[in-house]
Design an enzyme around this catalytic site. Structure first.
Site, PDB file in Angstrom:
ATOM      1  N   SER A 189       0.831  -1.195   0.000  1.00  0.00           N
ATOM      2  CA  SER A 189       0.000   0.000   0.000  1.00  0.00           C
ATOM      3  C   SER A 189       0.871   1.254   0.000  1.00  0.00           C
ATOM      4  O   SER A 189       1.685   1.447  -0.901  1.00  0.00           O
ATOM      5  CB  SER A 189      -0.942  -0.039   1.209  1.00  0.00           C
ATOM      6  OG  SER A 189      -1.927   0.965   1.123  1.00  0.00           O
ATOM      7  N   ASP A 350      -9.726  -3.677  -5.476  1.00  0.00           N
ATOM      8  CA  ASP A 350      -8.879  -2.637  -4.916  1.00  0.00           C
ATOM      9  C   ASP A 350      -8.843  -1.489  -5.908  1.00  0.00           C
ATOM     10  O   ASP A 350      -8.541  -1.691  -7.085  1.00  0.00           O
ATOM     11  CB  ASP A 350      -7.463  -3.193  -4.677  1.00  0.00           C
ATOM     12  CG  ASP A 350      -6.518  -2.178  -4.057  1.00  0.00           C
ATOM     13  OD1 ASP A 350      -6.965  -1.078  -3.709  1.00  0.00           O
ATOM     14  OD2 ASP A 350      -5.325  -2.509  -3.912  1.00  0.00           O
ATOM     15  N   HIS A 380      -7.569  -5.103  -0.879  1.00  0.00           N
ATOM     16  CA  HIS A 380      -6.518  -4.288  -0.292  1.00  0.00           C
ATOM     17  C   HIS A 380      -6.309  -4.642   1.182  1.00  0.00           C
ATOM     18  O   HIS A 380      -7.245  -4.650   1.960  1.00  0.00           O
ATOM     19  CB  HIS A 380      -6.884  -2.803  -0.422  1.00  0.00           C
ATOM     20  CG  HIS A 380      -5.722  -1.887  -0.208  1.00  0.00           C
ATOM     21  ND1 HIS A 380      -4.895  -1.489  -1.226  1.00  0.00           N
ATOM     22  CD2 HIS A 380      -5.242  -1.307   0.911  1.00  0.00           C
ATOM     23  CE1 HIS A 380      -3.954  -0.686  -0.755  1.00  0.00           C
ATOM     24  NE2 HIS A 380      -4.140  -0.559   0.558  1.00  0.00           N
TER      25      HIS A 380
END
Length: 406
Positions: A189, A350, A380
């Site tokens: 991320s 995501d 995610h």
């Protein structure tokens, strides 16, 4: 009696509404997923309540609460060959994992890891289960970086911390029994974004050893086009308030990362892809080229093509130096030919999926050995939630790839 009952019912309805998220058909373990997202929403709600008393952003309250409640992971665990300790790399706090009993006298590989959390939350301790498992299964040294969160200092503080720690690790590798020719970077991320950005900077520095690999797990890689096919699909699948990362949460994270504060106009402009000028969009169509995303992933009822109908000259003039900075948008770097091999993970559910896919396509076009894995039932954050089968499987394949390539 009626009034209290009505108030309790109303409050319960509000809480349930805040906790609810749609769950697309292809996501496995749907009940567990709904519970997981519910916990995320619940703690965000607690952070919002705390905001009424201390005026801090809800996510900052959430991180403060997590740090206060989270026990420090033990240095050693029974049955494990890994020992952890807190050190500093050129002033940057690092949680270091090392094999206790080394196999032979040869140096081992090293991996620098950058945790996720949208630049506002997270810590090496929160990622201890993942980083400790990777160190154990790979029998390597892992340095998990405690970079400065944006709630303390905005961009480029996190990047500078990340790069300073990497530089130290590369130069002093032998002190940790690490082969400097076998050091990689990894992150998920926001940490995947930092990993990509420091990889580019390190590759530009001829005084540093060449990185062996870059591992980018559902990374955020650009802030110019926030209506890629995956953003459009995510809105279709989850709406503006569903999924692991809501539209507003993403906007807040980007805003605080760049500015160190929340500005509603900034967040709104991000949401509708109206933070750049119309002239820039028309003059730079390659930045909005969705052809890098395979047609099979673009062909969805939600997809309407690139969103380039409007612009915000005032915001672009004020912030274009940030949006175009390669440390913010590493996907937009023009020359990628000097970078190390890459292992990139994207997830079907995501909004950031296409950042990963487009970067992999650009790396391959530049002649860089690249392995892209798109998890069609992934979402995610799954690497840091190993209670889900998709997360366990993703970690397994990551370990297999690193055993062969690090």
């Amino acid at each position: 009696m009626k009034a209290p009952f009505f108030i309790i019912t109303l409050l319960l309805a509000i809480v349930l509404y805040r906790l609810y998220t749609p769950v697309p058909q292809d996501i496995d373990e749907k009940i567990k997923f709904r519970i997981f997202v519910g916990f995320v929403r619940f703690f965000e709600f607690i952070g919002s309540v705390m905001n009424l008393f201390n005026s801090k952003p809800a996510l900052q309250n959430l991180n403060d609460l997590a740090l206060a409640l989270q026990p420090h992971p033990p240095s050693t665990i029974e049955g494990s060959n890994i020992r952890s300790k807190v050190v500093t790399f050129d002033g940057v706090r690092v949680l270091l994992y090392e094999p206790i009993n080394r196999k032979g006298s040869e140096s081992v590989a090293g991996l620098m890891f950058y945790h996720g959390g949208g630049y506002m939350i997270g810590s090496p301790e929160a990622y201890d289960p993942l980083t400790r498992q990777l160190a154990e299964e790979l029998d390597i040294v892992i340095a998990s970086v405690d970079y400065c969160l944006a709630t303390k200092r905005q961009f480029p503080a996190a990047h500078e911390d990340s790069m300073r720690a990497l530089r130290y690790f590369l130069i002093h590798a032998s002190e940790f029994g690490v082969d400097p020719a076998r050091i990689g970077v990894a992150g998920d991320s926001a940490g995947g974004h930092l990993a990509a950005a420091v990889t580019q900077e390190a590759s530009d520095d001829p005084s540093l050893p060449r990185l062996k690999i870059q591992v980018l797990l559902y990374p955020l890689l650009q802030l110019l086009d926030l209506q890629t096919p995956s953003y459009q699909k995510y809105m279709y699948d989850f709406g503006s308030t569903g999924g692991v990362l809501t539209e507003r949460t993403l906007g807040i994270m980007r805003c605080v990362y760049l500015l160190g504060r929340i500005e509603e106009d900034f967040i709104t402009a991000f949401r509708v892809n109206n933070h750049t000028s119309l002239a820039f969009k028309k003059d730079n169509p390659t930045y909005y080229n969705h052809e890098l995303v395979p047609a099979g992933l673009r062909k969805h009822v939600s997809y309407k093509g690139p969103v380039m109908e409007d612009g915000n000259d005032e915001m672009w003039t004020k912030y274009k130096h940030l949006f175009q900075d390669p440390r913010v948008s590493p996907l937009m770097r023009k020359n990628l030919s000097s970078l190390p091999p890459a292992y990139i993970v994207s997830c079907q559910y995501d909004s950031l999926r296409d950042d990963a896919i487009m970067y992999a396509a650009r790396l391959e076009a530049a002649g860089i050995e690249t392995k892209l894995v798109n998890y069609y039932n992934g979402w995610h954050g799954m690497f840091n939630v190993p209670h889900f089968e998709v997360g366990r499987r993703a970690i397994k394949y990551l370990v297999q790839h690193l055993k062969r390539n690090l």
